[in-house]
Motif scaffolding. Structure first.
Motif, PDB file in Angstrom:
ATOM      1  N   ALA A   2       0.831  -1.208   0.000  1.00  0.00           N
ATOM      2  CA  ALA A   2       0.000   0.000   0.000  1.00  0.00           C
ATOM      3  C   ALA A   2       0.866   1.258   0.000  1.00  0.00           C
ATOM      4  N   ILE A  48      -7.751  -7.705  -3.753  1.00  0.00           N
ATOM      5  CA  ILE A  48      -7.804  -6.288  -4.141  1.00  0.00           C
ATOM      6  C   ILE A  48      -8.590  -5.482  -3.113  1.00  0.00           C
ATOM      7  N   THR A  49      -9.701  -6.047  -2.630  1.00  0.00           N
ATOM      8  CA  THR A  49     -10.512  -5.336  -1.638  1.00  0.00           C
ATOM      9  C   THR A  49      -9.718  -5.089  -0.358  1.00  0.00           C
ATOM     10  N   VAL A 109      -7.050  -2.363  -1.045  1.00  0.00           N
ATOM     11  CA  VAL A 109      -7.618  -1.012  -1.116  1.00  0.00           C
ATOM     12  C   VAL A 109      -8.002  -0.525   0.274  1.00  0.00           C
ATOM     13  N   ARG A 110      -8.570  -1.410   1.091  1.00  0.00           N
ATOM     14  CA  ARG A 110      -8.958  -1.024   2.447  1.00  0.00           C
ATOM     15  C   ARG A 110      -7.738  -0.615   3.264  1.00  0.00           C
ATOM     16  N   LEU A 137      -6.346   2.820   1.920  1.00  0.00           N
ATOM     17  CA  LEU A 137      -7.146   3.976   2.327  1.00  0.00           C
ATOM     18  C   LEU A 137      -6.975   4.270   3.804  1.00  0.00           C
TER      19      LEU A 137
END
Length: 331
Positions: free
Chosen positions: A135, A203-204, A207-208, A211
């Motif tokens: 990330a 992917i989820t 992304v979490r 963010l």
């Protein structure tokens, strides 16, 4: 001898485990791999290296030294961006060394993959989980082009009409082709994420995490300054290297024009994933400098000198630092 009898033997009488020796051989190969790749790259570009060195013999050494100082500051700026993209505090000395080594790796693999791979190994070595380390790489890759575009808009507002941007845009056919590739790639990625459930979960989760870390980082003023300040400083320092080399060769352009030319060239060539931007950025930079009014031959010599300072001179030392970090199990 049966397995039962083997188990009854004393440990000292058993055959030695070969896994440590295999691991040592693999680590030794990894240590030599950067030097081998650098040697292959240098042999493939030997004519360019030679021509750049010959052209720089007539340059002003004081301006070249200034360009070398700006080159060193680029690694410090990259370290600031890396630190700003991760909540944990990283050791400054090792972080700077990793970014110096990442610069050598970045000129071997396209699209910054070499630098990202080195940084990923460095972050994991500091105990940062893979998802959070990945990330941080995504945030790093996102912030740099945003900061570059903001700098371009700022310079265009400060110096309106200095650059005929229409000369830099591709033709209508090439633009439609690029848009078609972009739409196809996005549609293919969306289809894969929709169809493959494990990939969708991966992917989820990514992304979490990204963010969450981005929100956390932007609540800390020190991280905001390191992230966005470093992202703005890095291209300006690179542009200062170009301007210093140009001044050493008598390039008749002010710093602001050279900076805008470099930013525009980097943005235009960013869609072509070449190792370290070598080739695509060079051609675009010669074009933008010429659009500002620099003679083509002088613009070409400036770009060659820029590559000597930022790529060829640090290449071998960077590979040696990369080897040392691998041997020291930092990476």
């Amino acid at each position: 001898m049966s397995p039962l009898q083997l188990d009854e033997l004393p440990r000292t009488q058993r055959a030695p485990d070969s896994s440590p020796s295999v691991a040592r051989r693999v680590r030794r190969a990894l240590c030599l791999l950067p030097l081998l790749l650098i040697g292959v790259w240098t042999a493939a570009h030997w004519r360019v290296v030679h021509d750049g060195a010959v052209r720089l013999t007539s340059a002003d050494p004081r301006w070249l030294l200034t360009g070398a100082v700006f080159t060193c500051l680029c690694w410090a700026a990259a370290s600031c961006i890396r630190q700003g993209a991760i909540p944990e505090r990283l050791p400054p000395g090792l972080l700077l060394a990793s970014q110096f080594a990442a610069g050598a790796a970045n000129h071997v693999l396209p699209a910054g993959l070499g630098a990202h791979a080195v940084t990923l190994r460095f972050l994991q070595g500091r105990g940062i989980p893979l998802t959070r380390a990945t990330a941080s790489l995504a945030l790093y890759s996102l912030v740099k082009p945003i900061a570059g575009m903001l700098l371009i808009l700022t310079l265009l507002a400060a110096f309106p009409g200095t650059l005929r941007l229409g000369e830099l845009f591709p033709g209508e056919r090439a633009l439609l082709l690029a848009i078609g590739f972009l739409i196809t790639g996005l549609a293919g990625a969306a289809l894969l994420v929709t169809v493959i459930r494990p990939l969708r979960r991966l992917i989820t989760g990514f992304v979490r995490t990204a963010l969450t870390d981005a929100r956390l980082l932007h609540t800390r003023p020190s991280r905001i300054l390191a992230l966005w300040g470093g992202a703005a400083a890095f291209p300006l320092l690179q542009a200062s290297v170009v301007a210093s080399v140009g001044a050493s060769l008598g390039l008749p352009l002010p710093w602001a024009h050279v900076a805008l030319a470099y930013l525009a060239a980097s943005a235009a060539a960013g869609a072509i994933p070449t190792p370290g931007g070598i080739g695509s950025v060079d051609a675009a930079l010669v074009l933008t400098l010429s659009a500002f009014g620099a003679p083509v031959a002088l613009a070409t010599a400036t770009v060659i000198g820029y590559r000597v300072l930022t790529v060829w001179l640090p290449l071998l030392p960077g590979a040696l630092v990369l080897t040392a970090l691998v041997r020291g199990k930092v990476l």
